[in-house]
Every structure is written in structure tokens, then in C-alpha cells.
Write a protein that holds these residues in place. Sequence first.
Motif, short mmCIF file in Angstrom:
data_model
loop_
_atom_site.label_atom_id
_atom_site.label_comp_id
_atom_site.label_asym_id
_atom_site.label_seq_id
_atom_site.Cartn_x
_atom_site.Cartn_y
_atom_site.Cartn_z
N LEU A 127 18.81 -28.41 -20.45
CA LEU A 127 19.31 -27.69 -19.28
C LEU A 127 20.15 -28.67 -18.46
CD1 LEU A 127 19.12 -24.95 -17.93
CD2 LEU A 127 17.22 -25.83 -16.59
N ARG A 157 7.29 -29.19 -26.74
CA ARG A 157 8.29 -30.19 -26.40
C ARG A 157 9.62 -29.86 -27.09
NH1 ARG A 157 6.51 -36.36 -26.35
NH2 ARG A 157 5.47 -36.34 -24.34
N LYS A 158 10.68 -30.07 -26.33
CA LYS A 158 11.99 -29.88 -26.94
C LYS A 158 12.28 -31.06 -27.86
CE LYS A 158 14.22 -26.96 -23.62
NZ LYS A 158 15.46 -26.60 -22.97
N LYS B 171 14.33 -30.71 -14.78
CA LYS B 171 15.22 -31.19 -15.81
C LYS B 171 14.88 -32.59 -16.28
CE LYS B 171 19.62 -32.52 -16.87
NZ LYS B 171 20.86 -33.00 -16.37
N TRP B 172 14.51 -33.49 -15.37
CA TRP B 172 14.32 -34.87 -15.78
C TRP B 172 12.88 -35.18 -16.12
CZ3 TRP B 172 18.62 -35.80 -17.41
CH2 TRP B 172 19.74 -35.33 -16.76
N GLU B 175 8.63 -34.08 -20.28
CA GLU B 175 7.85 -33.05 -20.98
C GLU B 175 8.67 -31.78 -21.19
OE1 GLU B 175 4.68 -33.64 -21.99
OE2 GLU B 175 5.00 -35.69 -21.30
N LYS B 176 9.71 -31.63 -20.44
CA LYS B 176 10.42 -30.36 -20.49
C LYS B 176 11.66 -30.45 -21.34
CE LYS B 176 7.72 -27.80 -18.25
NZ LYS B 176 7.22 -26.52 -18.73
#
Lengths: 544, 176, 388
Positions: A127, A157-158, B171-172, B175-176
Motif C-alpha cells: 500500500l 504476511r505479505k 503501512k510501515w 506485519e502488514k
Amino acid sequence: MSTETAAPVQMINVQIDGVWLQFPKGTRVIEACRQAEKLIPHYCYHPKLTSPGNCRMCLVELGSPKMTPDRKPIIGADGKPEIGWIPRPQISCAQDVSEGMGIRTNSPMVLESRKGVMEFLLINHPLDCPICDQAGECKLQEFSVDHGNASSRFLERKVKKPKSVELGPRVTLDAERCILCTRCIRFMKEVANDDVLGIVDRGTFNSIAAHPDRILDHNYSLNTVDICPVGALTSSDFRFKMRVWFLKDTSTVDVNCGTGSNITISSRENVIYRITPRDNEAVNGCWLPDSHRLNFKFVSSPARLTAPEVRPQLGDEKPSWQQALNLAAEALKRNAGRVAIIASGRATNEELFLVKRLATILNANVDILPRTGDADGMLIAADRNPNTTGAKLLGVATGQLAQIVAGVKDGSISALIALGEDATKAGLTEEDLAKLDTIIAADILPNKTTPHADILLPAAAWCEKRGSMINLKDRIQRLNRAVVAPGGARDDWEILRDLILAINGSNGLHNIDDVFKAMAQETPALAGLTLSRIGDLGVDITIP
Amino acid sequence: MAYIVPRPELTFKEKAYLPSILNGLKITFGHFKKMMRGETKVTMQYPEERWDAELPEHYRGAPTLVKDEHDRERCVACQLCEFICPPRAITIKPMEIPADDKFAKVEKRPAEFEIDMIRCIYCGMCEEVCPEQAIFLRKDYAITGITRAEMVHDKAKLYELGGVFKGLVHKWNPEK
Amino acid sequence: MTTLAFFDSIPWEMILWAAGKSLFVIFGVVLPLVSYTVYAERRVSAAIQDRVGPNRTGFPTTLLGFKKDLQLFLGGLGQPIADAMKFILKEDFTPAGVKHFYFWLAPCLAMLPLVSLAFIPFGSSLFGEKMVIADVNVGVLGIFAVTGCSVYAIVLAGWASNSKYPFLGGIRSTSQMISYELSMGLSIIPVLMLFGSMNLSDLVQYQADNGWLLLPLWGNGLSTERWLMLIPLTISFIIFMIAVFAETNRLPFDMPESETELVAGYHTEYGSMKFALFFLGEYAAMIVGSALMVVFFFGGWHIPLIPDGNGVGGLSILHALPDWVWGIVNITAFFGKVAVILVFFIWVRWTLPRFRFDQLMKLGWLYLFEIALANIFLAAAVLAFTSK
């Protein structure tokens, strides 16, 4: 083969969203839908490339006519064939239309399928739109607005992939953003004929990479950036310079060679940020060589000439335009009959037309400086002057350059006008130039001639002016102004018009359209044309 | 059709006018007297008296830039605020974060970030549009300067005003 | 006559006294009074309208290197000084197309009301010298003559500006001033009938001895004649006051300016010091009008029980102090009374709305004029009835 092409094109009846239309045989379903003004979202399909059908975004519902046991279509109550729909969606980019085909682009199943595909494409997509250069012209953004979910259901997790990989000197890859549509791979293989890119690793770790022993340094590599539907491939030159939504697009023509590729100049607040190809099937398709598109930095060079200068002995060192032009006119009258003009093949028709007028008034020798290079067999022509054809048509390219050089050397020419060209490149030495009584130079940047110029006039670069040029295939095309010339620099045609005015009095030319009109009246090949009639795509003309 | 406005019939007292005048004088004198006694509520005497303590939570003062708890510039120079800014007060020059930087993974940050406080209208659109929660309208309202140049807040000044803002931007988050 | 004899024949002392008194009145009293009237106007209007008004212009001691500007106990007292500085420092702009001579002349004429101050006794006496610049027997006529001239300032300004709003303002002003001049003159006749002289010093002295015209409580004032005369005199006072409002172009009669209709009226095209002169002239006219009211109706410099500058009258115990003290007290008393009336002017201005022009004319010609005329007969009747 010849018999096939000569045969009349067979038209095929196709039903798109309930409307029956006709398309030539061989039309792809996605193309047929585009012609019917039904938008089919797609990533991997590109009209100039083969269709691998790997992005799955262009799913539609297809059907074929229901047949009776004797293979006759069943005709419905409306007199049209009844359609039997395939119960699962089909990709539209890999199929041609067939007789009686039914296409649904908006059915609930199609919309649901697109939503599903979109969600899969976005699973590993980072993103980072705020950072991504593609934001604003990104197909992924656009279609996810139409077909995507507001939030992700993906809890795992991506997959992390390398960001900022330099594939070559001009292209940077962000592997995380890539959706593996393989447009770039196919472009390099099919159009550039340089199979340097490919997919490495397996499964979810798939990513684009250059051949281990190679880099992506082909002269057409930046076209992969243009066709990349997401922000995976970015131009190293444009990277992080400016967001695309600030850019003002100006349709104009490339001047780096005789092809006259159609381009779009993107600028903001008088600064050019990038040049991209503009579709024109008659000239360059949708491609542009890197060498041409990156050759705009000189326009904003701090060395640009911005005010007229005259040699101190002649008068005010910072003269007004009128003073400088009056001095030039005086010097030219003094040297009447012994004047030569070196014009430029990079000048527009309008400028060359005025050069011819000036030459006639002064009874001067005139020629353009030839400029050649190697043709690459694609879009780069051997003649690197963009308007040689125009110069020939308007009688400026006379082939007398050798006589001019000889005349300067033997003293029979005492005044030289260099318009956008360095006279030393014509074979004159700086000593030869120093010998001359008067040199009038109009240029945008200092060169070897400008220090010798008695009167130096700052001119406008190609992206700073309007005008027309004729490419090597006799197509007249239009230049438009993307940015304004710096400081006191003026359009070349204005300089020439005012110089003629200073020598010879009024000529009734007030704007560039007037010049074109006068030119079209005197030139049979241009009869009936005006600058606005040329349009964005140009017009083929017949040169006798 | 003409409509004739009926004039009210005046009594002699009204016609004499003087009683009304006296009445008017009484009213104005009443106000005068109240003011002299200090009973009238008047405007806040600004430089001496200030409203600072009572500023509401949603007060929109000068826009500022914030860093996160790791001292990272939150702004990634997406230039959306520059785009949305109605008076075009914001000018951003983006740059790529060099590879040896601690936050190289973020890739992009503003090289220059200027807000022309003469132009700023304190509308808060920059805060609203910011995808990184990097720009906030704080409660500074007395933005003054002697020259125009002084009124342009540069990056250093904006971070000085903004300070640190804690809280996660997804965003940072690795984990995402 | 030899030169020396000629010089000797000049009454030097009188000239010096006259010059000294003029300077004192104009620069020592009237001009400060004018500027602080403006200040009072702003503060009073603010108070009436529930505002604060100019309350912080102190003296710019920061310019001298101090940390804070000095603000007096009543902040804002420096405001008139700042205003004056501003007027003086502004660009003196003359628009194109004006009639230059008259354009310049008009603001000068606006200061004419100051001349009429010469006839007004602003104190009893000081060191034996009468505190009036020109002690003449035609004082009342003189004042009316001079103030009558002030209409020229406005009409010239309106005409010379070569602009429609000033022109309309000038026209209005002329008709208004001429109309109210009549009532003003007529309204004062009962006073003169009672007193029988036009010398203003004598009038004040008479009031000091025999009770103020509107407060006949001592001396001759306790007679039936004076108490009966209170009726016509009160009418006189009211008409005179209304006429003064009209003459000085104050609200509710500020037709010549009437911002809502005429931009700024006759001085629309004026700026900087030339505008300031109109401004000063207007307030000077107010002061003259107030001074006249004080002289005619409120006993001039006199305060009951206080002796005059020659040590005459008043409580005997007060004679212990030197006479000049009481001379100064008298002067102060006079200007104090003037100040009270000025505040009343201001009070009225911020209370009443503007008249319509036809209403103004109707009031002047159909009411005030007639009433003033009838009032003369009433006064005459009272005097005839009561005199032996």
C-alpha cells in the motif's frame, strides 16, 4: 497470402450486452467490446503484443448460438439467434469474435469475477501509493476503485520482494508492486527483439528479472515503463521527481530525427519533467526510443541565452530587441550581396519560410546544416534533422553549404547568419569566423559560433514554440508550446519576422498562423492547410 | 396595482418628537452607564488576555509536520496536500532517501517542504488528505513575521512546530 | 507725526495681550480640546455601543529603546497625537480635474469658526486683563457674521472637487445652513431683549450678578420678570441648540456628509491634512456653538459662590487666596461647561438617526422659524407686562 488480404473482409454478427453489432472477422473480443464502448478492465492485454491471458482481469460472459441438431442456429422471437451462455466467465483478450457470439460485460457474474480477480491481485501489493510514481495513472488504482474492496481480508504476511531494483541504466523495478502481467517481457521479446526480461522464482515468489548476464539497456527500454499497468517499472530519470497529477500534457512532435515521433511533453510550472510517446499509427505507433525521450534537459539549462547581446563596439552591451535587430539590419544592408545564411533542419516550416524570404531580400546564399546518424531500423532515422523535407520543400535546403564555406574562406562572403546552428560544424574554423565582417547568430545555447557573433539573439527551443514540420514520410505535423522560453528569448519566427521588418518594412505577419497562411499560399504542396487543420496527428501531403 | 401603505396615526406626543428623543437618550445613557460601571461584557484585550487555555480540541491553527516515535519523518512527499491546498500555500520538493539511510525502505521523503503562511487559510484539507498522518494543524495561531520570506515555514520550522506524533500508520508496520 | 511718535502711539500692550490671549485660546485650549473631543467622541460612542474604543495608544517608548510602550493610566490618551501624526504624514493628494485655488481655499475657510472665539469671554479677568480677545459691543453680530461665513468652506469644497457627491453635499449644506441661521438668529433675540446689549462680556457679568438666564437664583434673578422670562428663554435655548446642531452638521443633521447617501459628502475628494482641517473645523464649530450656549444661557465663566478674577463677589472666605487663582478657576469653569455640552453633543449624535433632507427643511422652515418668531412676541409680552 495476397489472395487472402485481397478478399473482402468478412463481417461477423456479435451481440454485446444485448445489442447486435458487426465486426470484421479476426477481431478480438476485448477489441470488439472497446469498439462498442464497453470498458473491459485489463492488465496483461496490449493491442501491440501477444495475449498470454494471465492477469484474468478481462473476464466476460461469452455465449454461442444455440444449435438445432442439424447445426442450424435457433432463431428467437426477435429474429436473432438464441444464445447459449457458457456457465463460467471467459477472458476476452485471447479469443476472436465468432458468428452469433454473445458477450456480457456487465452481468452480475462478470462483476463478481472481476472483484475476485482484483482481490487476488492486491494480496501482495504493497500500500505505497503515496510514494509510487504511477499513482494517478495506475490501472490497479483505477480498477480497484471500480471493482475492489475497501479493506483487505488477507490476514497473513505479505510476500516481501526487492524494491528499487535497477534493471538497467534507465529502468528501476519495484518487484512488490508487480502484478506479473508480463507486458514488459513480451515487449522486449516481440517489439524490441531483445529477450532480456523474464520471470524468475516460483509460485508466490515469482518476480520479473533481467537475464543474469544482461541488463535492460536497450534503447527502447523505457517503453516498458509506459506499458507497465502498475508502478513496478519506473523511469529512473522521472523517479520521485513529480506526481503525475500536477503535470500538464502538451501534444507535440519529437525533433531528434526525421521520423517525427509523436510525443506528449509533461510539464509543470514551466519545467519539463518527462516525455512520453503519443499514439499515432501512421508514425510511431505507441513507442519512442529512450535517447529521444530523455533529450530535453538542455531546455532548462542555466546556460540558456536569455537576452540579445551585441559586440561592445557596436553599441549598448545590453541592447533592447529593437536595438539589436536594427543593428543587425544595418550590418546586413552594409554587406548586401555578400550575405550567407546557415539555417537549421531543426527549424519549423514557418521559420524556414521566413529564412527563404530573408535570403531573397538579401540575395543571400542559404542552406541547412545536414545532420546524420545511424538508423536503427525502428523509429530512429538516419537523417537526424527533423525537418529536412520541409527545408527542401521551402527551398532552404539548397545544397550550397560547400559554396558558402568556400565563400567565407575566400572572402566573397562577409556576413553570416547562423540560425540555430554552429557554423563550425559546417566546416568553417573559428579563424574563418573571426575574419567575417558580421556574424548574426540566433540560438538557444552558447556554442563555438556564438562567441564570434556580433549580434547574438536568444531563440526558443522546440518545446517552446508552435509550428509545423514535415517528416521523412512527407507527413506534416504540428509542434505545440509546452513551456515558455526563458527571459527575453523569443520565438525564432518572430526574430526572423522582425529582422525582415527592420530591413524591409512591414510584411503583415502578426502571428504564427499568418506565417503559415502566407506559406501555404506560396507553396502548392501546402495548399488548403492551416496550422489548426494539421491537427494532433498530422496530415500526409504530396511533395512534387 | 398600486398598494398604498397606510401611515400610522401619530399621537400628539409622538408628533412632538421630543419625548422620543429623550427616551432614546435614556437608552444610550443606560448603555454608557453600564459600560462605565464595568457591567458590559467587552472584547478580549488580545495581547494581554489570551484564549489559549480554552482553545477547543478541534481548533485549526498552523499546519505542522510531525515525526514518529522513531524520529522518522512521516511525510513521504506524496504531494497530495500540495494538490489539495486551495490557496496553493504548500510547495514540496521530493527526494529519494539514500540507500544508507536508516529509513531507506521508505524510499521517499520531502527534500523541501514549504508552507507559505501568508497564503495558508487554515482550512485543514492537508491534514484530511494526508495518507501518512504526517501533517497536522496545531494550535499556533499567532504566525507573524516582518518579511514575506519569514512567513514561509520551511521543513525545519514545520518539524519544530509539529514535534513527535505517536501512533501507528499501518503501512510501515512490517506485519502488514 | 514722527516715526517714534507713531510707534509710541501704537497700543503695544494691548496688541501683546490680544496676541497672547489668541495663542493661549487657540493653541492652549481649543486645539487640544478639539483633538480630545474627537477622542471623547470615540470613547463615548464605544461605551454607548458596548465597545471599548481606542484604549491602548500610549507613547511609543519602544522607539526610544524601551521594552514596553508607555501606556497612561487611561490607555488611548495618545490616540489624538497618533491621529494628528497620521494626518500630517499622509500623502497630500489632489485629484485631477479639481479647481485648484478653491480646492485649497475651502479647508482654510473651514477653520473660520476659530475666529468667532475672539468675541467669546472665556474667563473673567487675569491680572486685571479681561479674558476676552475682542471685547466689542457687537459681539453677537460678529459671531453670527463669522460663523455664517463657514458655509463657504463647505460649498466651495463641494464645488471645487468636481465630483458629484461633494457637489450634492455642498448644495445640501448651503440650504441647511441658511435655513437654520434664521432660526438661530431669531432664537437669540429674547436674550438680547432682556439684556439690551450685544456685548458678551457684559452679558456674562450680568448673569454673574443677577443669576444665569436659565438659573435665576440670585440678585435680580429672583424677580417675577426673570422667572416669567424663563418660558421664552427655555424655548430660545431649545431652538438655539437645535440650530447649533444643524449649523455644525452634527447628527441628526449631518446632511452634507451623510455617508450612506453621499459617500463622505463635501470632503469626499479630500485627504491627509486638508481633510483634517475640515475635521478640525467641524469640531471647532461645535466648540464655538457650545461656548455660545454657555455664554448665553449658563452664565459663561461664572460659578455661584466663586469670586471673579478681580476679587469681586463670591464667598468672602475665598478672598484669602490671590485673585489670579480665581481668574484661572473661572477660565476652567467656562471650558468645563463647554465640555459638558460637548459630551451632550456626542451623546445625541450616537442616539439619533439622520433626518431625511425634506424633513430637515420642514423642521427648519415650518416649525423652528415660526416658533422662534412667536417666541420673540412672547418675550416682548412678558417684558411689557412686567416692566413698570
